[in-house]
Every structure is written in C-alpha cells, then in structure tokens.
Design an enzyme around this catalytic site. Sequence first.
Site, PDB file in Angstrom:
ATOM      1  CG  HIS A   1      -0.045   4.838   1.443  1.00 10.50           C
ATOM      2  ND1 HIS A   1      -0.091   4.022   2.556  1.00 10.50           N
ATOM      3  CD2 HIS A   1       1.259   4.893   1.074  1.00 10.50           C
ATOM      4  CE1 HIS A   1       1.128   3.620   2.849  1.00 10.50           C
ATOM      5  NE2 HIS A   1       1.968   4.130   1.964  1.00 10.50           N
TER       6      HIS A   1
ATOM      7  CB  CYS B   1      -5.001   2.839   4.804  1.00 11.53           C
ATOM      8  SG  CYS B   1      -3.963   3.271   3.408  1.00 11.53           S
TER       9      CYS B   1
END
Length: 109
Positions: free
Chosen positions: A22, A34
């Site tokens: 992430h 993201c």
Amino acid sequence: MIKITINRTESGQIKSFIMSGHAGFAGYGNDIVCAGASAVSFGAVNSVIALTGIEPVIEQRDSGFLRCEFPLDIPKEAQEKVQLLLEGMVVSLQTIERDYGEHIKITYK
C-alpha cells in the site's frame, strides 16, 4: 509502499508483473497513489482481455497483491497488442513513480 516488479523475457517482452503493498500516501479512500496504481494496472489487464481475447493468469490477494502472467505462445498480432497495452501500463506507472517515488517503486527483471 507499493512495490511493482515487471518481469521481461530476454527479448524484452513483458511476461508478468507483480504488485504488492500500500502506498501510505493518505488514509483509506483518499490515497491517490494507490488509486492511480490500481486503476492503471487493472485497466491494462482488463484492456488486454477485452481487446485481444488473451486471458492472463491472475492471482489476487488481500493487502494489495496482484500477479499477472501473460502467455507468450500466442499469435504475433495478438502478442504485439498485448505488449503495447502492457508497455502503456508501465509508462503510466513510471509517471506515478516519478511524482510519488516515496510511495511507489518499480523494479525490472
């Protein structure tokens, strides 16, 4: 951090890619790094399937993991289209990496 590995053949064709992690740029629902990386990678895979009829082997897990492997033993015309779409994905991911390099890293093998 999002880590992306692009795997190429000796001749330079993209045979697979792996994305994991992430970005940590912002909180859930607000992380543009993201969102951008996901949109680019899923868009490329969906485009390959829709525009060429080629089905990659896809492995997806929680925690942002995506692995896609593309067949190399396909007709030349289809392979050229697949490669063009995947190279477009790489260019888009490189653009994100250029601007947000603290949150996304691309490596090549």
